[in-house]
Write a protein that holds these residues in place. Structure first.
Motif, PDB file in Angstrom:
ATOM      1  N   GLU A  45       0.869  -1.182   0.000  1.00 35.94           N
ATOM      2  CA  GLU A  45       0.000   0.000   0.000  1.00 35.94           C
ATOM      3  C   GLU A  45       0.903   1.228   0.000  1.00 35.94           C
ATOM      4  OE1 GLU A  45      -3.960   1.824   2.113  1.00 35.94           O
ATOM      5  OE2 GLU A  45      -2.763   0.386   3.257  1.00 35.94           O
ATOM      6  N   LEU A  46       0.834   2.010  -1.075  1.00 37.50           N
ATOM      7  CA  LEU A  46       1.678   3.187  -1.218  1.00 37.50           C
ATOM      8  C   LEU A  46       1.079   4.407  -0.533  1.00 37.50           C
ATOM      9  CD1 LEU A  46       2.619   2.790  -4.972  1.00 37.50           C
ATOM     10  CD2 LEU A  46       3.812   1.890  -2.958  1.00 37.50           C
ATOM     11  N   ALA A  47      -0.226   4.493  -0.548  1.00 36.34           N
ATOM     12  CA  ALA A  47      -0.992   5.545   0.107  1.00 36.34           C
ATOM     13  C   ALA A  47      -2.389   4.970   0.296  1.00 36.34           C
ATOM     14  CB  ALA A  47      -1.031   6.807  -0.753  1.00 36.34           C
ATOM     15  N   GLU A  48      -3.225   5.665   1.015  1.00 34.91           N
ATOM     16  CA  GLU A  48      -4.557   5.126   1.270  1.00 34.91           C
ATOM     17  C   GLU A  48      -5.271   4.799  -0.039  1.00 34.91           C
ATOM     18  OE1 GLU A  48      -8.468   6.051   4.004  1.00 34.91           O
ATOM     19  OE2 GLU A  48      -7.073   7.679   3.597  1.00 34.91           O
ATOM     20  N   HIS A  49      -5.678   3.561  -0.166  1.00 31.82           N
ATOM     21  CA  HIS A  49      -6.417   3.066  -1.330  1.00 31.82           C
ATOM     22  C   HIS A  49      -5.589   3.040  -2.623  1.00 31.82           C
ATOM     23  CE1 HIS A  49     -10.010   3.105   1.124  1.00 31.82           C
ATOM     24  NE2 HIS A  49      -9.769   4.360   1.424  1.00 31.82           N
ATOM     25  N   ARG A  50      -4.265   3.067  -2.510  1.00 31.27           N
ATOM     26  CA  ARG A  50      -3.385   3.037  -3.680  1.00 31.27           C
ATOM     27  C   ARG A  50      -2.333   1.960  -3.460  1.00 31.27           C
ATOM     28  NH1 ARG A  50      -4.683   8.137  -2.219  1.00 31.27           N
ATOM     29  NH2 ARG A  50      -5.660   9.444  -3.802  1.00 31.27           N
ATOM     30  N   TYR A  51      -2.390   0.938  -4.294  1.00 33.57           N
ATOM     31  CA  TYR A  51      -1.550  -0.239  -4.108  1.00 33.57           C
ATOM     32  C   TYR A  51      -0.757  -0.547  -5.373  1.00 33.57           C
ATOM     33  CZ  TYR A  51      -4.924  -1.037  -0.341  1.00 33.57           C
ATOM     34  OH  TYR A  51      -5.730  -0.902   0.766  1.00 33.57           O
ATOM     35  N   VAL A  52       0.407  -1.151  -5.181  1.00 38.08           N
ATOM     36  CA  VAL A  52       1.143  -1.768  -6.274  1.00 38.08           C
ATOM     37  C   VAL A  52       1.341  -3.216  -5.863  1.00 38.08           C
ATOM     38  CG1 VAL A  52       3.471  -1.158  -5.432  1.00 38.08           C
ATOM     39  CG2 VAL A  52       3.092  -1.542  -7.855  1.00 38.08           C
ATOM     40  N   TYR A  53       1.193  -4.111  -6.836  1.00 40.09           N
ATOM     41  CA  TYR A  53       1.375  -5.522  -6.501  1.00 40.09           C
ATOM     42  C   TYR A  53       2.192  -6.198  -7.580  1.00 40.09           C
ATOM     43  CZ  TYR A  53      -2.403  -6.771  -9.782  1.00 40.09           C
ATOM     44  OH  TYR A  53      -3.180  -6.943 -10.894  1.00 40.09           O
ATOM     45  N   ILE A  54       2.909  -7.222  -7.152  1.00 39.35           N
ATOM     46  CA  ILE A  54       3.626  -8.081  -8.083  1.00 39.35           C
ATOM     47  C   ILE A  54       2.885  -9.409  -8.142  1.00 39.35           C
ATOM     48  CG2 ILE A  54       5.854  -6.938  -7.834  1.00 39.35           C
ATOM     49  CD1 ILE A  54       6.696  -9.190  -5.910  1.00 39.35           C
ATOM     50  N   GLU A  55       2.885  -9.984  -9.329  1.00 37.77           N
ATOM     51  CA  GLU A  55       2.197 -11.261  -9.513  1.00 37.77           C
ATOM     52  C   GLU A  55       3.075 -12.183 -10.360  1.00 37.77           C
ATOM     53  OE1 GLU A  55      -2.043 -13.180 -10.940  1.00 37.77           O
ATOM     54  OE2 GLU A  55      -1.735 -11.030 -11.163  1.00 37.77           O
ATOM     55  N   LEU A  56       3.194 -13.413  -9.934  1.00 33.93           N
ATOM     56  CA  LEU A  56       3.972 -14.409 -10.664  1.00 33.93           C
ATOM     57  C   LEU A  56       3.242 -14.772 -11.952  1.00 33.93           C
ATOM     58  CD1 LEU A  56       6.449 -16.252 -10.708  1.00 33.93           C
ATOM     59  CD2 LEU A  56       5.095 -17.956  -9.474  1.00 33.93           C
ATOM     60  N   LYS A  57       3.717 -14.247 -13.070  1.00 30.84           N
ATOM     61  CA  LYS A  57       3.174 -14.522 -14.406  1.00 30.84           C
ATOM     62  C   LYS A  57       4.342 -14.451 -15.384  1.00 30.84           C
ATOM     63  CE  LYS A  57      -1.637 -13.219 -14.291  1.00 30.84           C
ATOM     64  NZ  LYS A  57      -2.674 -12.405 -14.952  1.00 30.84           N
ATOM     65  N   PRO A  58       5.208 -15.476 -15.383  1.00 34.94           N
ATOM     66  CA  PRO A  58       6.425 -15.431 -16.199  1.00 34.94           C
ATOM     67  C   PRO A  58       6.233 -15.038 -17.665  1.00 34.94           C
ATOM     68  CG  PRO A  58       6.516 -17.299 -14.716  1.00 34.94           C
ATOM     69  CD  PRO A  58       5.128 -16.718 -14.590  1.00 34.94           C
ATOM     70  N   PRO A  59       5.193 -15.506 -18.359  1.00 32.60           N
ATOM     71  CA  PRO A  59       5.074 -15.123 -19.775  1.00 32.60           C
ATOM     72  C   PRO A  59       4.894 -13.621 -19.993  1.00 32.60           C
ATOM     73  CG  PRO A  59       3.641 -16.996 -19.300  1.00 32.60           C
ATOM     74  CD  PRO A  59       4.147 -16.472 -17.981  1.00 32.60           C
ATOM     75  N   HIS A  60       4.426 -12.919 -18.972  1.00 29.81           N
ATOM     76  CA  HIS A  60       4.150 -11.486 -19.104  1.00 29.81           C
ATOM     77  C   HIS A  60       5.186 -10.611 -18.399  1.00 29.81           C
ATOM     78  CE1 HIS A  60       0.344 -12.453 -20.931  1.00 29.81           C
ATOM     79  NE2 HIS A  60       0.127 -13.318 -19.950  1.00 29.81           N
ATOM     80  N   ALA A  61       6.148 -11.209 -17.737  1.00 31.46           N
ATOM     81  CA  ALA A  61       7.133 -10.460 -16.958  1.00 31.46           C
ATOM     82  C   ALA A  61       7.994  -9.584 -17.856  1.00 31.46           C
ATOM     83  CB  ALA A  61       8.017 -11.422 -16.168  1.00 31.46           C
ATOM     84  N   GLY A  62       8.365  -8.423 -17.323  1.00 32.59           N
ATOM     85  CA  GLY A  62       9.299  -7.543 -18.012  1.00 32.59           C
ATOM     86  C   GLY A  62       8.668  -6.484 -18.886  1.00 32.59           C
ATOM     87  N   HIS A  63       7.353  -6.420 -18.925  1.00 33.38           N
ATOM     88  CA  HIS A  63       6.686  -5.459 -19.803  1.00 33.38           C
ATOM     89  C   HIS A  63       5.970  -4.347 -19.032  1.00 33.38           C
ATOM     90  CE1 HIS A  63       7.512  -8.043 -23.218  1.00 33.38           C
ATOM     91  NE2 HIS A  63       7.095  -9.057 -22.493  1.00 33.38           N
TER      92      HIS A  63
END
Length: 119
Positions: free
Chosen positions: A41-59
């Motif tokens: 949570e970067l600020a209230e109601h504002r999030y960044v998340y990482i998700e394991l999806k190798p075919p889509h990584a790096g874009h």
């Protein structure tokens, strides 16, 4: 109207990415919704998340605008991560770009440096 923002970044190696984002963001995730995601949570109601999806990584492309750009860049450097690019646009806005282990781009943006505001 309530509004939450979740900005996702696909990665190929969750433990390596989690380590990098913990160092970049300055702490552990706010929560782990499942075995393939980590959320900050970067600020209230504002999030960044990482998700394991190798075919889509790096874009991924994300830019976070902050009031304290110089302090944040110094803090990130203190945690062992250096930017790959620094830019200043004609309007004085600055952007500092980082790349995670997969090559996803995450930038920090802000206005002119403190010493440039009074000039």
């Amino acid at each position: 109207m309530a509004l939450d923002l979740f900005a996702g970044i696909c990665v190929s190696d969750l433990p390596a990415a989690r380590d990098w984002y913990e160092r970049f963001l300055g702490g552990p995730p706010a929560f782990l919704p499942n075995d393939t995601e980590a959320v900050w949570e970067l600020a209230e109601h504002r999030y960044v998340y990482i998700e394991l999806k190798p075919p889509h990584a790096g874009h991924g492309l994300q830019t976070l605008f902050v009031d304290d750009l110089d302090e944040r860049v110094a803090a990130v450097a203190g945690r062992g991560i250096e930017p790959v690019l620094r830019e200043t646009y004609d309007n004085g806005v600055r952007k500092v770009t980082y790349r995670d282990p997969d090559g996803n781009e995450i930038g920090l943006g802000g206005g002119p440096a403190e010493d440039q505001r009074s000039s």
